[in-house]
Enzyme design. Structure first.
Site, PDB file in Angstrom:
ATOM      1  N   SER A 103      14.145  20.242 -16.213  1.00 43.31           N
ATOM      2  CA  SER A 103      12.984  21.019 -16.686  1.00 43.31           C
ATOM      3  C   SER A 103      13.437  22.446 -17.341  1.00 43.31           C
ATOM      4  O   SER A 103      14.522  22.941 -17.257  1.00 43.31           O
ATOM      5  CB  SER A 103      12.407  21.314 -15.386  1.00 43.31           C
ATOM      6  OG  SER A 103      11.502  22.628 -15.322  1.00 43.31           O
ATOM      7  N   HIS A 145       0.762  -1.168   0.014  1.00 47.32           N
ATOM      8  CA  HIS A 145      -0.037   0.054  -0.071  1.00 47.32           C
ATOM      9  C   HIS A 145       0.821   1.248  -0.236  1.00 47.32           C
ATOM     10  O   HIS A 145       0.588   2.381   0.527  1.00 47.32           O
ATOM     11  CB  HIS A 145      -0.885   0.042   1.203  1.00 47.32           C
ATOM     12  CG  HIS A 145      -1.794  -1.231   1.472  1.00 47.32           C
ATOM     13  ND1 HIS A 145      -2.732  -1.389   0.609  1.00 47.32           N
ATOM     14  CD2 HIS A 145      -1.409  -2.366   2.326  1.00 47.32           C
ATOM     15  CE1 HIS A 145      -3.316  -2.706   1.110  1.00 47.32           C
ATOM     16  NE2 HIS A 145      -2.403  -3.310   1.935  1.00 47.32           N
TER      17      HIS A 145
END
Ligand code: ARG
Length: 512
Positions: free
Chosen positions: A297, A178
């Site tokens: 970026s 999880h």
């Protein structure tokens, strides 16, 4: 003119460039596919697969060669005509797909090109066959090569993963369920969790290869032929393992496309999860992706993004879309040939073109990444991920597992935020309360302390397939044996095909 195919409207298309075509709507004199009536009209481009068929151009020439050799051997065409046809096929091949005359598809275009070179006798090439068995044979022939390439990639990836695993059998890392810290494992154990599926992908691709490698040729339109064709012979010349016996099955079935696309989509789906793991790990600084597999970026100068892995993750979408398109195209198709089948082929190419490169990139990104062992070690015990080990230790000392679970759960609930493991005193207090006797009655403090160490916690779990270094070593050894067997299986098939195609080449050479 008859060519043994079905609906003439779809099958016989006009083309003003065809040799011997007559502008006045009269017959073509057998020197080209009939173009007087079915001129194509506004739907011509809509119908045509010629551009997409570039993929099967070389395959079609081989199928033409094998068919022509068989026709000559069976005495259906004489050697002289066969020689002229085979010679023309070489010429058409040298000219390339781009030089083909305009036509509805590559089969028609190559036939026209042969007739342009040979004259009406070139039209004997299409004796005892149809484009329906022809195209099914071409797709299988080409797909076989693509599956071989995919297999090479998968086998190569497995080898790289096993090498990477071998150098990380002792590198502890956090394991998640999880996306929460669960139990410590090792990098090797995590890597092997992806090699296993790739081994099964290999089996699936081999099975798809064997389904694909059967020859439909000689089925004609779908209902066989009155000519004494030798289907086994064309199958042999083209390197197929056998024939698809029933002529309706041979021309109508595309389950081999489904099997192949599905195998690749299964792989891509698994791969998207592996890519996601790596994206998460790089975000947590567990590893640094090599510059070769990262981007930056355009505005944020500090960024180094795991972009290649995100494209890998998206490849599952491309493959799943292709599989869905294929299945939907095939759903509800009646027997026998329908030209919907022409639209069933491209999705398989999408899968073979997109999935193996994604696997190569993902494997490259994984095996060149630098694992930050210090960060991994520090995180391996995070969130009291050794808790299960402590409970196991108590249970091994005689405490019922459920009671041991409760002792550890009680301690876990009271941990301070950010506290990775309880003090031994805290465990002792909880045990005293629940067991009604001191913990030392079961296990000494030193042993318990060791259990809180993620390295020890990993070493304890030495069950078959577990993360303990010796259990992982066994897994690597077995995986290498499996890999060697799969490499042999691929090589055996590759060699058989190569030998057959060499034979075809020398058969052809005997004529020209
Ligand atoms: N180009 C077609 C295909 O890819 C084969 C043509 C057969 N056409 C026909 N109307 N029978 O399936």
């Amino acid at each position: 003119m008859t060519d043994g195919e079905d609906t003439p409207g779809a099958d016989e298309t006009a083309d003003a460039s065809g040799a011997g075509g007559s502008a006045d709507g009269a017959t073509t004199g057998g020197t080209a596919i009939r173009r007087d009536r079915f001129s194509g009209g506004p739907a011509r481009g809509f119908m045509s697969s010629l551009a997409a068929d570039e993929r099967i151009f070389a395959a079609d020439l081989q199928v033409d060669r094998a068919h022509t050799v068989m026709l000559a051997e069976q005495g259906i065409v004489d050697d002289e005509d066969a020689a002229a046809i085979l010679d023309a096929l070489d010429d058409v091949e040298a000219a390339g797909h781009g030089e083909l005359p305009d036509a509805e598809d590559v089969h028609e275009a190559i036939e026209t090109a042969v007739i342009q070179r040979v004259g009406p006798e070139g039209g004997r090439m299409h004796t005892a066959r149809s484009r329906n068995d022809e195209v099914a044979t071409c797709i299988r022939y080409r797909l076989r090569a693509d599956i071989f390439e995919a297999l090479e990639t998968v086998v190569g990836a497995r080898e790289q993963l096993l090498d990477a695993a071998e150098s990380h059998t002792e590198t502890v890392m956090p394991g998640f369920t999880h996306l929460q810290y669960a139990q410590p494992v090792t990098v090797a154990h995590w890597i092997l969790s992806y090699e296993g599926p790739l081994a099964r992908d290999t089996e699936r691709l081999l099975a798809a290869l064997d389904t694909t490698n059967q020859s439909p040729l000689g089925a004609a339109a779908f209902a066989g032929t009155p000519f004494d064709v030798d289907r086994e012979r064309t199958a042999e010349l083209l390197g197929f393992d056998g024939t698809v016996a029933n002529s309706m099955d041979a021309t109508s079935s595309r389950d081999f496309l489904v099997e192949t696309t599905s195998a690749l989509t299964t792989l891509a789906t698994m791969l998207s999860g592996m890519a996601e793991d790596l994206v998460v790990y790089s975000g947590r600084d567990y590893l640094e992706i090599s510059d070769d597999y990262a981007s930056t970026s355009s505005i944020m100068p500090q960024k180094k993004n795991p972009d290649t892995l995100e494209i890998v993750r998206a490849t599952a979408g491309e493959a799943q879309g292709a599989l869905q398109r294929l299945l939907t195209t095939l759903k509800g198709l009646p027997r026998s040939y329908n030209i919907d089948l022409q639209e069933a082929t491209p999705p398989a190419w999408t899968a073979v073109d997109s999935v193996p490169p994604a696997l190569e990139v993902a494997t490259g990104a994984l095996t060149t990444a630098e694992w930050h062992e210090d960060v991994l070690a520090a995180e391996a015990a995070a969130g009291f991920s050794t808790a299960t080990g402590v409970a196991d230790r108590l249970a091994m000392a005689g405490v019922p597992f459920r009671t041991a679970h409760e002792v550890v759960a009680t301690v876990a609930e009271d941990l301070d935020p950010g506290q990775d493991a309880p003090e031994i005193a805290e465990l002792e207090a909880a045990a005293e309360g629940i067991l009604g006797e001191p913990l030392t009655a079961y296990v000494d403090a030193e042993t318990l302390e060791a259990t809180l160490d993620p390295v020890e916690s990993v070493a304890m779990r030495d069950s078959a397939g577990g993360p303990a270094p010796e259990a992982v070593a066994t897994q690597i050894e077995e995986a290498r044996e499996r890999l060697a067997a799969d490499e042999d299986a691929v090589a055996e098939r590759t060699d058989a095909v190569a030998t057959a195609l060499d034979d075809l080449e020398s058969e052809v050479a005997d004529y020209v």
